[in-house]
Design a protein around this motif. Structure first.
Motif, PDB file in Angstrom:
ATOM      1  N   PRO A  94      71.539  46.908  49.989  1.00 50.04           N
ATOM      2  CA  PRO A  94      70.316  47.126  50.780  1.00 50.04           C
ATOM      3  C   PRO A  94      69.668  48.485  50.518  1.00 50.04           C
ATOM      4  N   TYR A  95      70.468  49.494  50.230  1.00 53.09           N
ATOM      5  CA  TYR A  95      69.934  50.821  49.922  1.00 53.09           C
ATOM      6  C   TYR A  95      69.229  50.806  48.567  1.00 53.09           C
ATOM      7  N   VAL A  96      69.845  50.108  47.605  1.00 51.29           N
ATOM      8  CA  VAL A  96      69.230  49.979  46.285  1.00 51.29           C
ATOM      9  C   VAL A  96      67.920  49.205  46.396  1.00 51.29           C
ATOM     10  N   GLN A  97      67.934  48.159  47.206  1.00 48.11           N
ATOM     11  CA  GLN A  97      66.722  47.358  47.378  1.00 48.11           C
ATOM     12  C   GLN A  97      65.612  48.175  48.012  1.00 48.11           C
ATOM     13  N   ASP A  98      65.960  49.077  48.932  1.00 52.31           N
ATOM     14  CA  ASP A  98      64.947  49.965  49.526  1.00 52.31           C
ATOM     15  C   ASP A  98      64.263  50.808  48.457  1.00 52.31           C
ATOM     16  N   ALA A  99      65.037  51.256  47.483  1.00 53.05           N
ATOM     17  CA  ALA A  99      64.465  52.056  46.397  1.00 53.05           C
ATOM     18  C   ALA A  99      63.515  51.215  45.553  1.00 53.05           C
ATOM     19  N   LEU A 100      63.946  50.009  45.199  1.00 53.73           N
ATOM     20  CA  LEU A 100      63.093  49.119  44.408  1.00 53.73           C
ATOM     21  C   LEU A 100      61.831  48.746  45.174  1.00 53.73           C
ATOM     22  N   ASP A 101      61.980  48.504  46.463  1.00 51.71           N
ATOM     23  CA  ASP A 101      60.817  48.129  47.282  1.00 51.71           C
ATOM     24  C   ASP A 101      59.834  49.283  47.423  1.00 51.71           C
ATOM     25  N   LEU A 102      60.339  50.526  47.451  1.00 51.49           N
ATOM     26  CA  LEU A 102      59.443  51.680  47.540  1.00 51.49           C
ATOM     27  C   LEU A 102      58.585  51.786  46.274  1.00 51.49           C
ATOM     28  N   ILE A 103      59.193  51.554  45.126  1.00 46.76           N
ATOM     29  CA  ILE A 103      58.421  51.582  43.882  1.00 46.76           C
ATOM     30  C   ILE A 103      57.366  50.477  43.903  1.00 46.76           C
ATOM     31  N   GLU A 104      57.751  49.314  44.416  1.00 48.07           N
ATOM     32  CA  GLU A 104      56.786  48.210  44.520  1.00 48.07           C
ATOM     33  C   GLU A 104      55.666  48.551  45.497  1.00 48.07           C
ATOM     34  N   PHE A 105      55.997  49.210  46.603  1.00 47.34           N
ATOM     35  CA  PHE A 105      54.981  49.627  47.565  1.00 47.34           C
ATOM     36  C   PHE A 105      53.988  50.583  46.918  1.00 47.34           C
ATOM     37  N   ALA A 106      54.484  51.481  46.070  1.00 43.94           N
ATOM     38  CA  ALA A 106      53.619  52.468  45.429  1.00 43.94           C
ATOM     39  C   ALA A 106      52.816  51.873  44.277  1.00 43.94           C
ATOM     40  N   ASN A 107      53.447  51.031  43.487  1.00 44.46           N
ATOM     41  CA  ASN A 107      52.841  50.613  42.214  1.00 44.46           C
ATOM     42  C   ASN A 107      52.590  49.123  42.095  1.00 44.46           C
ATOM     43  N   ASP A 109      51.628  45.083  42.332  1.00 49.07           N
ATOM     44  CA  ASP A 109      50.416  44.281  42.443  1.00 49.07           C
ATOM     45  C   ASP A 109      50.203  43.860  43.896  1.00 49.07           C
ATOM     46  N   THR A 110      48.957  43.605  44.257  1.00 50.40           N
ATOM     47  CA  THR A 110      48.648  43.246  45.656  1.00 50.40           C
ATOM     48  C   THR A 110      49.204  41.873  46.028  1.00 50.40           C
ATOM     49  N   THR A 111      49.672  41.124  45.046  1.00 53.43           N
ATOM     50  CA  THR A 111      50.308  39.839  45.355  1.00 53.43           C
ATOM     51  C   THR A 111      51.800  39.989  45.631  1.00 53.43           C
ATOM     52  N   VAL A 113      55.189  41.550  47.566  1.00 55.02           N
ATOM     53  CA  VAL A 113      55.457  41.708  49.003  1.00 55.02           C
ATOM     54  C   VAL A 113      55.019  43.079  49.500  1.00 55.02           C
ATOM     55  N   TRP A 114      55.467  44.145  48.827  1.00 63.01           N
ATOM     56  CA  TRP A 114      55.169  45.489  49.320  1.00 63.01           C
ATOM     57  C   TRP A 114      53.847  46.027  48.793  1.00 63.01           C
ATOM     58  N   GLY A 115      53.399  45.534  47.656  1.00 61.05           N
ATOM     59  CA  GLY A 115      52.059  45.879  47.199  1.00 61.05           C
ATOM     60  C   GLY A 115      51.004  45.338  48.142  1.00 61.05           C
ATOM     61  N   LYS A 116      51.277  44.179  48.717  1.00 60.57           N
ATOM     62  CA  LYS A 116      50.371  43.590  49.702  1.00 60.57           C
ATOM     63  C   LYS A 116      50.299  44.448  50.959  1.00 60.57           C
ATOM     64  N   VAL A 117      51.437  44.998  51.383  1.00 58.72           N
ATOM     65  CA  VAL A 117      51.448  45.890  52.554  1.00 58.72           C
ATOM     66  C   VAL A 117      50.574  47.114  52.287  1.00 58.72           C
ATOM     67  N   ARG A 118      50.709  47.686  51.081  1.00 61.26           N
ATOM     68  CA  ARG A 118      49.872  48.843  50.730  1.00 61.26           C
ATOM     69  C   ARG A 118      48.395  48.477  50.772  1.00 61.26           C
ATOM     70  N   ALA A 119      48.055  47.320  50.228  1.00 65.87           N
ATOM     71  CA  ALA A 119      46.665  46.883  50.221  1.00 65.87           C
ATOM     72  C   ALA A 119      46.142  46.671  51.638  1.00 65.87           C
ATOM     73  N   GLY A 122      44.917  49.647  53.292  1.00 69.63           N
ATOM     74  CA  GLY A 122      43.642  50.199  52.841  1.00 69.63           C
ATOM     75  C   GLY A 122      43.638  50.783  51.455  1.00 69.63           C
ATOM     76  N   HIS A 123      44.713  50.512  50.654  1.00 72.92           N
ATOM     77  CA  HIS A 123      44.767  51.094  49.316  1.00 72.92           C
ATOM     78  C   HIS A 123      45.243  50.020  48.332  1.00 72.92           C
ATOM     79  N   PRO A 124      44.344  49.110  47.932  1.00 70.79           N
ATOM     80  CA  PRO A 124      44.766  48.049  47.007  1.00 70.79           C
ATOM     81  C   PRO A 124      45.174  48.557  45.631  1.00 70.79           C
ATOM     82  N   ALA A 125      44.579  49.659  45.171  1.00 74.57           N
ATOM     83  CA  ALA A 125      44.954  50.202  43.866  1.00 74.57           C
ATOM     84  C   ALA A 125      46.344  50.824  43.931  1.00 74.57           C
ATOM     85  N   PRO A 126      47.134  50.719  42.880  1.00 74.92           N
ATOM     86  CA  PRO A 126      48.473  51.348  42.883  1.00 74.92           C
ATOM     87  C   PRO A 126      48.362  52.867  42.907  1.00 74.92           C
ATOM     88  N   PHE A 127      49.381  53.510  43.436  1.00 75.11           N
ATOM     89  CA  PHE A 127      49.401  54.973  43.495  1.00 75.11           C
ATOM     90  C   PHE A 127      49.864  55.609  42.182  1.00 75.11           C
TER      91      PHE A 127
END
Length: 419
Positions: A94-107, A109-111, A113-119, A122-127
């Motif tokens: 679960p800790y490793v998955q948190d790291a992978l999910d953070l990268i997904e949240f930052a970078n 695609d908006t489709t 799971v976590w890229g959609k949360v970022r979008a 209010g920020h659809p573009a990746p960071f």
């Protein structure tokens, strides 16, 4: 971000969990701060985090500043100064998955799971996240064996992310000596070194990186500050001058020292746990320390390429208590020289820059931070120790300066062809 032992927590339950710091602000849970119980002058603990500034706001701030974000995530170890809690290896996923999910949240695609949360925030573009640190000041065998699991998973899914490992809480010793070979074995991109040491240490370690292995990981000087214990670690001019001298070595070895961070940044005059700090403030005012001005002068005058430098024919790594580094600025054609005179008397210097060839030094400007009293400090009422600018005349093939005692100088000198 979020920095230091905060990511570890006093316990695993109070570690910083990034997923609690995104989404609607009003839904983010309160969390106990790692430093909650360390205020000796307070009768009751009351230091908490609202997560009002979470990872989304952090990424936005980095974007607004034009800076590269460097998140730190938990490696499954709570703060080893406070606790012995360790996540078993078979429960680490679960800790490793948190790291992978953070990268997904930052970078992502908006489709995703976590890229959609970022979008949705209010920020659809990746960071455009490029770096990730795993763990803070961890030590012992428990750290690299967990880091190895993170590294394998992150590299498999995100091979372009640069990984930052740790060499422990100090600049030398058994923990440091054990972890550096481990970081090389794991092939991390950067190793996070921390040093809160005396001014004397900073002066004597200006050449620390001159002989580091150029084939191994690069260095992130992730936390450093000169601690003058004789004055209760005040932000005095001595501490700033010693940091300026040490930083000539960081700049001279920019091929190995990729990043450097003075720490900590902010402190409230009525609610602080740690000192020294770069910027102090109350509810209405702020004060920049001498240490701040050292950082400012370096940050505003970086140059693009390091060039060799000598003083009166000698290296400049502390000989005669003179420290210096030199860079060129491709955009302006200037040569930028940073100089520390740690002597208590004036010093006549003649700096020669290798590679001038058919050029000579023309006119320029000089910024100087100087005080005859090494114990001078700034306050909310008055900033006594501040840089002053003056003009430099044309010099010829060498930069000849009469260095005032106890001074830090940044000289920006133009060049022109020899006629």
């Amino acid at each position: 971000f979020p920095g230091g032992c905060i990511i570890e927590g006093n316990s695993l339950a109070t570690r910083y969990q990034w997923k609690n710091s995104v989404g609607p602000v009003e839904n983010r849970p309160l969390n106990e701060n790692r430093w909650n119980y360390t205020f000796k002058h307070k009768a009751f603990p009351d230091y908490f985090q609202t997560y009002g500034l979470g990872f989304f706001e952090y990424f936005q701030l980095a974007e607004d500043l034009g800076a590269e974000p460097l998140p730190v995530i938990s490696c499954g170890l709570s703060c080893q100064y406070e606790s012995n809690e360790v996540v078993p290896m078979d429960s680490l996923q679960p800790y490793v998955q948190d790291a992978l999910d953070l990268i997904e949240f930052a970078n992502g695609d908006t489709t995703s799971v976590w890229g959609k949360v970022r979008a949705q925030m209010g920020h659809p573009a990746p960071f455009g996240l490029k770096m990730l640190a795993v763990g803070n000041e961890q030590w012992g065998e428990v750290y690299p064996e967990r880091l190895e699991v993170f590294a394998k998973a992150i590299r498999q899914k995100y091979p372009d992310i640069q990984l930052v490992g740790s060499s422990g809480p100090s600049a030398s010793g058994d923990r440091f000596d054990y972890l550096w070979p481990e970081m090389k074995r794991l092939g991390v991109d950067l190793v996070d070194e921390h040093y809160y040491m005396s001014p004397e240490w900073f002066f004597s370690n200006a050449a620390r990186y001159d002989n580091y292995d150029r084939k191994g990981p690069k260095v992130f000087a992730g936390e450093y500050a000169s601690h003058h214990k004789e004055t209760q670690k005040a932000n005095n001019f001595l501490s700033a001058l010693s940091e300026a001298a040490f930083m000539t070595g960081l700049e001279r070895n920019a091929d190995i020292v990729r990043l450097a961070t003075y720490a900590p940044l902010f402190a409230h005059v009525d609610a602080w746990q740690w000192n020294p700090d770069m910027i102090w403030y109350d509810n209405l005012r702020s004060m920049r320390t001498p240490n701040y001005y050292v950082q400012q002068l370096y940050a505003m005058n970086p140059g693009t390429d390091v060039v060799p430098l000598t003083n009166n024919g000698k290296p400049v790594t502390g000989q005669d208590s003179i420290y210096a580094s030199a860079t060129t600025d491709k955009a302006t054609g200037e040569i930028i020289i940073k100089i520390v005179n740690a002597n208590n008397k004036e010093y006549n210097a003649s700096f020669a820059i290798k590679g001038l060839k058919k050029n000579i030094l023309s006119d320029g400007v000089m910024y100087m931070l100087q005080d005859n009293n090494l114990l001078s400090t700034n306050s909310l009422d008055a900033e006594k120790v501040v840089p002053h600018m003056s003009q430099l005349p044309a010099m010829g093939q060498s930069l000849d300066l009469n260095l005032l005692p106890r001074s830090f100088i940044v000289a920006r000198v133009k060049t022109k062809p020899i006629k």
